[in-house]
Design an enzyme around this catalytic site. Structure first.
Site, mmCIF file in Angstrom:
data_model
loop_
_atom_site.group_PDB
_atom_site.id
_atom_site.type_symbol
_atom_site.label_atom_id
_atom_site.label_comp_id
_atom_site.label_asym_id
_atom_site.label_seq_id
_atom_site.Cartn_x
_atom_site.Cartn_y
_atom_site.Cartn_z
ATOM 1 N N GLU A 145 8.752 31.639 10.644
ATOM 2 C CA GLU A 145 7.993 30.614 10.316
ATOM 3 C C GLU A 145 8.462 30.145 8.881
ATOM 4 O O GLU A 145 7.532 29.181 8.255
ATOM 5 C CB GLU A 145 6.569 30.856 10.428
ATOM 6 C CG GLU A 145 6.275 31.412 11.853
ATOM 7 C CD GLU A 145 4.708 31.518 11.879
ATOM 8 O OE1 GLU A 145 3.811 31.872 11.168
ATOM 9 O OE2 GLU A 145 4.498 32.007 13.235
ATOM 10 N N LYS A 172 -4.221 27.818 20.026
ATOM 11 C CA LYS A 172 -2.896 27.645 20.471
ATOM 12 C C LYS A 172 -2.692 26.894 21.871
ATOM 13 O O LYS A 172 -3.144 27.723 22.653
ATOM 14 C CB LYS A 172 -2.078 29.008 20.355
ATOM 15 C CG LYS A 172 -1.953 29.390 18.989
ATOM 16 C CD LYS A 172 -1.198 30.918 19.080
ATOM 17 C CE LYS A 172 -1.063 31.498 17.507
ATOM 18 N NZ LYS A 172 -0.819 32.963 17.572
#
Length: 425
Positions: free
Chosen positions: A203, A335
């Site tokens: 990330e 999500k």
């Protein structure tokens, strides 16, 4: 306006693994496109991606999912009116026929759901966030920037998966992004001065080996100070423990510190951090099946920090309802690929809001250049977004999209700062 054609293809995500991209084409040749992400640390109850198996792409190909979009899903949805996303999503849920979307694949269904929303927005000549929400004022999200990666997101000895900076003291999203970028660069210098690794994880955060998990907080505080900001005023800290990844047989195993803690001890471990550092958000503090641990954690620090359920809830109304009834956590991570349709995503966010819970829009560790979640954060007004660090274009694409949205909105754009975190005393 009706759907004329749906086309899917296999593309690659930020880890070089296949994922699904879909184009939805309308009668007037308007096109909406979307790509779906994929997670590394996944909750047991998530909607299921469809992968091909075999040797191609090490078993991770998505040609079956692509084929389902190009045949069954396309044949079902042709001539559906584009305006009714709920009806379209329900038709795909019914067509799949499983609770976890495992027959057609949540990756296939979600790609279509998102592409439909984009096609409708493009037909209206509106940005996606405005097509989904016709409001007067729009809330930009406070970014939660993952600048030290551990756990499943990095090959280092740090147990805790994410250490985030939260520039809630900034006056605007544009300034929040600058605060974050400056701290990120100062953190690199701090790590280099200590002869630590400055390679980045999935990330975009740094992934150094550290002598303890707490050391991650300490080097971040040093970077905040070196950048000229005040921790606890300009910039705060967030944690994603992803504790299910190191929980086994009732024990939280912190390998880097050679500690094995029971639920009560791990609650005290986290509470000690909250006491000593400017931490305002903890995600997945306890294992997804340790409901008793969650109860202890919520009672101990639920009035001091935001406690976010990710693996615990997997963006699913059924599991969030259980959490609300048990009075555990006070926030849910969103999500879209955990549940698999935009309609169900909005439903779970409404349930959270009605219960006084906050919602945090989130990326996955395997991302693409698709920026849909930036628009979703603004459309829903959830006030918070997790979309990685200040490196890697798959992360920066979302931040840059939010910059453009803030500029486009002008005086209509609201940056909520600490007001986005309504559980802090």
């Amino acid at each position: 306006m009706n759907i004329k054609q749906i086309k899917a293809r296999e593309v690659l995500d930020s880890r070089g693994n296949p994922t699904v991209e879909v184009d939805v084409i309308l009668d007037d040749d308007t096109i909406g496109s979307a790509m779906v992400p994929s997670g590394a640390s996944t909750g047991q109850r998530e909607a299921l991606e469809l992968r091909d198996g075999g040797t191609r792409y090490l078993g991770k190909g998505v040609l079956k999912a692509v084929e389902f979009v190009n045949t069954e899903i396309c044949n079902t949805l042709i001539n559906f009116g584009i305006e009714d996303l709920g009806k379209i999503d329900q038709a795909m849920i019914d067509l799949d026929g499983t609770e976890t979307k495992s027959r057609l694949g949540a990756n296939a269904i979600l790609a279509v759901s998102l592409a439909v929303a984009h096609a409708n927005a493009n037909r209206q000549h509106k940005p996606l966030y405005m097509s989904l929400n016709q409001g007067e004022n729009y809330k930009l999200p406070v970014p939660m920037m993952n600048i030290i990666n551990g756990g499943e997101h990095a090959n280092n000895n740090v147990d805790i998966q994410e250490f985030m900076i939260i520039p809630a003291g900034a006056p605007s999203f544009k300034e929040a992004l600058r605060y974050g970028a400056e701290v990120f660069h100062h953190l690199k210098a701090v790590l280099e001065a200590k002869n630590m690794n400055t390679t980045v994880g999935d990330e975009g955060g740094f992934a150094p080996d550290l002598s303890s998990n707490e050391d991650a907080i300490k080097v971040i505080l040093e970077a905040i100070d070196n950048a000229g900001y005040k921790a606890g005023k300009d910039i705060f800290i967030g944690i994603d423990a992803a504790s299910s990844e190191f929980y086994e047989n009732g024990t939280y195993n912190l390998v880097s510190e050679n500690k094995s803690l029971n639920s009560e001890e791990f609650v005290d471990y986290l509470a000690n951090w909250v006491e000593n550092y400017p931490i305002i958000s903890i995600e997945d503090g306890m294992d997804e099946n340790d409901w008793n641990g969650w109860n202890l954690l919520t009672k101990k620090i639920g009035d001091k920090v935001q406690l976010v359920g990710d693996d615990l809830y997997v963006t699913n109304s059924k599991f969030l309802k259980q959490g609300i009834e048990k009075n555990i956590t006070n926030s849910i991570l969103i999500k879209v690929n955990q549940i698999g349709t935009l309609t169900e995503t909005f439903q779970v966010m409404k349930m959270a809001t009605d219960a006084g819970y906050t919602s945090v829009m989130s990326h996955r560790s395997g991302e693409t250049e698709d920026t849909t979640i930036a628009d979703l954060a603004v459309a829903t007004g959830c006030g918070q977004i997790k979309t990685g660090s200040l490196s890697r274009s798959d992360r920066l694409a979302k931040y840059n999209r939010l910059l453009r949205i803030e500029e486009e909105l002008g005086a209509k754009a609201v940056y909520p700062g600490l007001d986005a975190f309504n559980h802090l005393n």
